[in-house]
Design a protein around this motif. Structure first.
Motif, PDB file in Angstrom:
ATOM      1  N   UNK A 138      66.337  90.177  29.191  1.00  0.00           N
ATOM      2  CA  UNK A 138      65.815  91.431  29.569  1.00  0.00           C
ATOM      3  C   UNK A 138      64.575  91.743  28.124  1.00  0.00           C
ATOM      4  N   UNK A 139      65.024  91.656  27.186  1.00  0.00           N
ATOM      5  CA  UNK A 139      63.806  91.927  26.082  1.00  0.00           C
ATOM      6  C   UNK A 139      62.848  90.872  26.122  1.00  0.00           C
ATOM      7  N   UNK A 140      63.214  89.728  26.397  1.00  0.00           N
ATOM      8  CA  UNK A 140      62.052  88.520  26.486  1.00  0.00           C
ATOM      9  C   UNK A 140      61.732  88.347  28.162  1.00  0.00           C
ATOM     10  N   UNK A 141      61.533  89.504  28.849  1.00  0.00           N
ATOM     11  CA  UNK A 141      61.147  89.133  30.251  1.00  0.00           C
ATOM     12  C   UNK A 141      59.850  88.291  30.461  1.00  0.00           C
ATOM     13  N   UNK A 142      59.112  88.289  29.732  1.00  0.00           N
ATOM     14  CA  UNK A 142      57.930  87.429  29.576  1.00  0.00           C
ATOM     15  C   UNK A 142      58.083  85.900  29.745  1.00  0.00           C
ATOM     16  N   UNK A 143      59.402  85.640  29.223  1.00  0.00           N
ATOM     17  CA  UNK A 143      59.686  84.258  28.919  1.00  0.00           C
ATOM     18  C   UNK A 143      60.600  83.664  30.362  1.00  0.00           C
ATOM     19  N   UNK A 144      61.225  84.684  31.179  1.00  0.00           N
ATOM     20  CA  UNK A 144      61.774  84.263  32.509  1.00  0.00           C
ATOM     21  C   UNK A 144      60.732  83.496  33.170  1.00  0.00           C
ATOM     22  N   UNK A 145      61.186  82.502  34.077  1.00  0.00           N
ATOM     23  CA  UNK A 145      60.276  81.796  35.052  1.00  0.00           C
ATOM     24  C   UNK A 145      59.661  82.589  35.921  1.00  0.00           C
ATOM     25  N   UNK A 146      60.268  83.946  36.509  1.00  0.00           N
ATOM     26  CA  UNK A 146      59.405  84.836  37.250  1.00  0.00           C
ATOM     27  C   UNK A 146      58.042  85.056  36.712  1.00  0.00           C
ATOM     28  N   UNK A 147      58.010  85.248  35.326  1.00  0.00           N
ATOM     29  CA  UNK A 147      56.925  85.685  34.937  1.00  0.00           C
ATOM     30  C   UNK A 147      56.200  84.411  33.909  1.00  0.00           C
TER      31      UNK A 147
END
Length: 202
Positions: free
Chosen positions: A77-86
């Motif tokens: 959640x903190x690193x949402x930019x690192x999720x594959x969705x983004x």
């Protein structure tokens, strides 16, 4: 080079396990590791001489934070930019200087810090009759550390190529080098890439 009194034994029945040399950790990546460019030529040289005995790991982030258990959800959640969705898919690929070696080098994807968080890795090493794991890659004080401790627990001999590791923390890197030398005698050896070429006999 080490002298004749060196305690480092010959390296046999070994695999080179290269940890997370991915675009996400390269310059310009979301989690850029400044040292990566410095150690990349050394790692590429090791791989070039041991292509069929090299396994690359890739840290694969979840599509959504809820796809991981427990505290990993807070982390992503903190690193949402690192999720594959983004995250662009290319960010999780190996850097080009190393991806060219696949095949014959192999790739193992992992969901967490340790390479052994993918149980297929241990099975693969057992199938190959591997007794020694030679480790390079990123980062010294996170994924490399976790992988080393897992490999020690599984009974493998560990050879860390100290000039083929990178971290974003000088303090963390230096602390880990000291710990390996002083706390894991008999299980972990530290060598340079030049020494690796000397001691790896097979």
């Amino acid at each position: 080079m080490r002298d004749s009194t060196s305690e480092v034994a010959e390296i046999r029945e070994a695999v080179h396990l290269c940890i997370d040399m991915q675009n996400i950790f390269a310059p310009g990546g979301l989690w850029a590791t400044p040292w990566m460019e410095r150690v990349l030529p050394t790692i590429a040289s090791i791989v070039a001489h041991r292509q069929a005995r090299t396994i690359f790991t890739r840290f694969i982030t979840p599509r959504d934070p809820e796809d991981r258990p427990g505290q990993w959800q807070n982390y992503f959640r903190r690193w949402s930019q690192a999720t594959r969705r983004q995250l662009p898919p290319s960010a999780l690929e190996l850097v080009p200087a190393l991806s060219k070696f696949v095949p014959p080098a192999a790739i193992i994807d992992k969901p967490a810090y340790s390479a052994f968080s993918n149980p297929a890795l241990a099975s693969l090493l057992v199938d190959k009759n591997v007794g020694t794991v030679v480790i390079s890659g990123a980062e010294t004080d996170v994924c490399v550390l976790s992988t080393v401790l897992s490999a020690v627990d599984l009974g493998f001999r560990i050879v860390i190529v100290e000039d083929a590791l990178c971290s974003s923390s000088d303090v963390g890197h230096d602390a880990l080098m000291t710990m390996y030398r002083t706390r894991f005698h008999g299980q972990v050896d530290l060598v340079t890439a030049e020494e690796l070429a000397e001691f790896w006999r097979e």
